[in-house]
Write a protein that holds these residues in place. Sequence first.
Motif, PDB file in Angstrom:
ATOM      1  N   ALA A 171      37.649  52.772 102.788  1.00 18.74           N
ATOM      2  CA  ALA A 171      36.821  52.525 103.976  1.00 18.74           C
ATOM      3  C   ALA A 171      36.497  51.050 104.147  1.00 18.74           C
ATOM      4  O   ALA A 171      36.298  50.583 105.267  1.00 18.74           O
ATOM      5  CB  ALA A 171      35.530  53.327 103.895  1.00 18.74           C
ATOM      6  N   GLY A 172      36.404  50.310 103.034  1.00 20.81           N
ATOM      7  CA  GLY A 172      36.161  48.873 103.126  1.00 20.81           C
ATOM      8  C   GLY A 172      34.702  48.469 103.143  1.00 20.81           C
ATOM      9  O   GLY A 172      34.342  47.466 103.769  1.00 20.81           O
ATOM     10  N   MET A 173      33.855  49.192 102.433  1.00 24.38           N
ATOM     11  CA  MET A 173      32.435  48.838 102.393  1.00 24.38           C
ATOM     12  C   MET A 173      32.206  47.635 101.483  1.00 24.38           C
ATOM     13  O   MET A 173      32.682  47.595 100.351  1.00 24.38           O
ATOM     14  CB  MET A 173      31.618  50.034 101.908  1.00 24.38           C
ATOM     15  CG  MET A 173      31.727  51.232 102.823  1.00 24.38           C
ATOM     16  SD  MET A 173      30.913  52.700 102.166  1.00 24.38           S
ATOM     17  CE  MET A 173      29.197  52.233 102.361  1.00 24.38           C
ATOM     18  N   SER A 203      31.108  45.376 105.963  1.00 23.13           N
ATOM     19  CA  SER A 203      32.368  46.095 105.802  1.00 23.13           C
ATOM     20  C   SER A 203      33.527  45.229 106.279  1.00 23.13           C
ATOM     21  O   SER A 203      33.340  44.216 106.948  1.00 23.13           O
ATOM     22  CB  SER A 203      32.342  47.414 106.578  1.00 23.13           C
ATOM     23  OG  SER A 203      32.293  47.171 107.972  1.00 23.13           O
ATOM     24  N   VAL A 204      34.719  45.677 105.924  1.00 20.10           N
ATOM     25  CA  VAL A 204      35.956  45.063 106.395  1.00 20.10           C
ATOM     26  C   VAL A 204      36.973  46.194 106.546  1.00 20.10           C
ATOM     27  O   VAL A 204      36.826  47.249 105.912  1.00 20.10           O
ATOM     28  CB  VAL A 204      36.444  43.980 105.403  1.00 20.10           C
ATOM     29  CG1 VAL A 204      36.945  44.603 104.104  1.00 20.10           C
ATOM     30  CG2 VAL A 204      37.490  43.075 106.014  1.00 20.10           C
ATOM     31  N   ASP A 205      37.974  45.997 107.373  1.00 20.93           N
ATOM     32  CA  ASP A 205      39.029  46.996 107.520  1.00 20.93           C
ATOM     33  C   ASP A 205      40.096  46.704 106.453  1.00 20.93           C
ATOM     34  O   ASP A 205      40.831  45.721 106.564  1.00 20.93           O
ATOM     35  CB  ASP A 205      39.637  46.918 108.922  1.00 20.93           C
ATOM     36  CG  ASP A 205      40.659  48.019 109.177  1.00 20.93           C
ATOM     37  OD1 ASP A 205      41.238  48.534 108.212  1.00 20.93           O
ATOM     38  OD2 ASP A 205      40.888  48.345 110.363  1.00 20.93           O
ATOM     39  N   PRO A 251      31.913  52.312 110.856  1.00 19.72           N
ATOM     40  CA  PRO A 251      32.521  52.101 112.174  1.00 19.72           C
ATOM     41  C   PRO A 251      33.287  50.782 112.230  1.00 19.72           C
ATOM     42  O   PRO A 251      32.888  49.786 111.625  1.00 19.72           O
ATOM     43  CB  PRO A 251      31.309  52.052 113.102  1.00 19.72           C
ATOM     44  CG  PRO A 251      30.226  51.472 112.244  1.00 19.72           C
ATOM     45  CD  PRO A 251      30.490  51.935 110.835  1.00 19.72           C
ATOM     46  N   ARG A 252      34.396  50.780 112.960  1.00 17.00           N
ATOM     47  CA  ARG A 252      35.112  49.544 113.253  1.00 17.00           C
ATOM     48  C   ARG A 252      34.573  48.968 114.566  1.00 17.00           C
ATOM     49  O   ARG A 252      34.163  49.716 115.465  1.00 17.00           O
ATOM     50  CB  ARG A 252      36.606  49.796 113.368  1.00 17.00           C
ATOM     51  CG  ARG A 252      37.221  50.463 112.149  1.00 17.00           C
ATOM     52  CD  ARG A 252      37.145  49.605 110.904  1.00 17.00           C
ATOM     53  NE  ARG A 252      37.755  50.296 109.762  1.00 17.00           N
ATOM     54  CZ  ARG A 252      37.292  50.231 108.535  1.00 17.00           C
ATOM     55  NH1 ARG A 252      36.221  49.513 108.256  1.00 17.00           N
ATOM     56  NH2 ARG A 252      37.897  50.884 107.554  1.00 17.00           N
ATOM     57  N   VAL A 292      37.979  46.394  97.221  1.00 16.89           N
ATOM     58  CA  VAL A 292      37.898  45.607  98.462  1.00 16.89           C
ATOM     59  C   VAL A 292      36.763  44.600  98.370  1.00 16.89           C
ATOM     60  O   VAL A 292      36.929  43.422  98.701  1.00 16.89           O
ATOM     61  CB  VAL A 292      37.724  46.537  99.671  1.00 16.89           C
ATOM     62  CG1 VAL A 292      37.530  45.722 100.946  1.00 16.89           C
ATOM     63  CG2 VAL A 292      38.941  47.448  99.819  1.00 16.89           C
ATOM     64  N   LEU A 293      35.605  45.042  97.932  1.00 17.98           N
ATOM     65  CA  LEU A 293      34.459  44.138  97.775  1.00 17.98           C
ATOM     66  C   LEU A 293      34.795  42.972  96.855  1.00 17.98           C
ATOM     67  O   LEU A 293      34.466  41.816  97.145  1.00 17.98           O
ATOM     68  CB  LEU A 293      33.263  44.917  97.222  1.00 17.98           C
ATOM     69  CG  LEU A 293      32.091  44.113  96.653  1.00 17.98           C
ATOM     70  CD1 LEU A 293      31.469  43.201  97.699  1.00 17.98           C
ATOM     71  CD2 LEU A 293      31.033  45.045  96.059  1.00 17.98           C
ATOM     72  N   LEU A 294      35.470  43.254  95.761  1.00 20.15           N
ATOM     73  CA  LEU A 294      35.694  42.225  94.738  1.00 20.15           C
ATOM     74  C   LEU A 294      36.913  41.343  94.997  1.00 20.15           C
ATOM     75  O   LEU A 294      37.215  40.465  94.189  1.00 20.15           O
ATOM     76  CB  LEU A 294      35.835  42.893  93.361  1.00 20.15           C
ATOM     77  CG  LEU A 294      34.553  43.483  92.778  1.00 20.15           C
ATOM     78  CD1 LEU A 294      34.848  44.282  91.516  1.00 20.15           C
ATOM     79  CD2 LEU A 294      33.532  42.385  92.483  1.00 20.15           C
TER      80      LEU A 294
END
Length: 375
Positions: free
Chosen positions: A42-44, A148-150, A256-257, A339-341
């Motif tokens: 999800a990219g949180m 977030s990021v996609d 959400p995007r 994704v976060l890291l």
Amino acid sequence: MEIVVIGAGIVGLAAAWRTAGRGGAVTLVDPAPAGGATAVAAGMITPVSELAYGEEPLLRLNLAAHDRYDAFVAELEEFTGTATGYRDDGLLQVAFDSDDLAVLDDLRRFQESLGLPVEALTGRECRKQEPMLAPGVRGGLLAPRDGSVDPRRLAAALLAACEKSGVRIVRRRAAGVVVERDAAAGVRLDDGTVLRADRVLLSAGPWSGDLDGLPAGTVPPVRPVKGQVIRLRTRVPFLRRCVRGLVKGSPVYLVPRADDGEIVLGATQEELGFDTRVTAGGLWELLRDARELIPGVTELEFAEVTAGLRPGSPDNAPVMGASDVPGLVLGTGHFRHGVLLAPVSADVLSAALLGDPVPEVARPFSPDRFSEVKR
């Protein structure tokens, strides 16, 4: 210096790009770059909201990555001209019932004891932030710095950055690491081809321990943790920011995007080995809990269902740094935080590959923390 990176998920891509930018001659090996768990995630970017008791060192690493994200994304987007869908507009965490609210209240006190920015909200204040929330939501927490990021766009941008930086992309499966005179000397592909290297980065997620040629115990056990995710679509404004909720103790989130109406709903957490089947039960649980918090979710268009495998180390924290085999660097075990890291992993692994000092914040996550276990 010739460097081969095994694995082109978010971590491997980010490390390859950063290393190439610092002068390394990098070859990236993966049969499907930017696939795997990266394409499911999800990219949180939520170091505050996903804080857990006993994970203070991981919190410091997560915050260091969060602090790098603005500059990391700006550099990447300018270099490639590819948008990543990055947002830093906060996360709202909400409680379904009084027991869930008590859990969030305990979390808030823990967050505040560590100096983290968080604001307690009543149910009415939560609904003011997100009007689609159910009338019965009891209260929540607003973490204004989370975002977030996609991941799909981020991975596409990183792949483009690698190619633009001269990284050689080999779309084959790595079968083993070549070890000569007790040191990593290259990578053997599934067709028998050998890629010679001065350094090898092993960043193959839950498959990191499957390569031939390494002494037993070189790679700490990295297990697959299945996550099922639903992608929904809306043609009208629905959520302003990420929403994470507790429903009778079960966590659920909606991401959400900003520009295409996509809403990512997730995620299950299942210890089922390398099973990537999407199941009716898993999807039902996600939709059931999401509906309790946001009834209108059942009216959204059903776009996609996927399942991916997160790489979990024995302590659920990343494994980054030089291994016991000279020339072999490990970058795996990121579990829910790959994704976060990404920004800090790129810096840490690039430093390890090029022989530079590893940032202090990453030292608790060196592979040698498992040395006692191996003995």
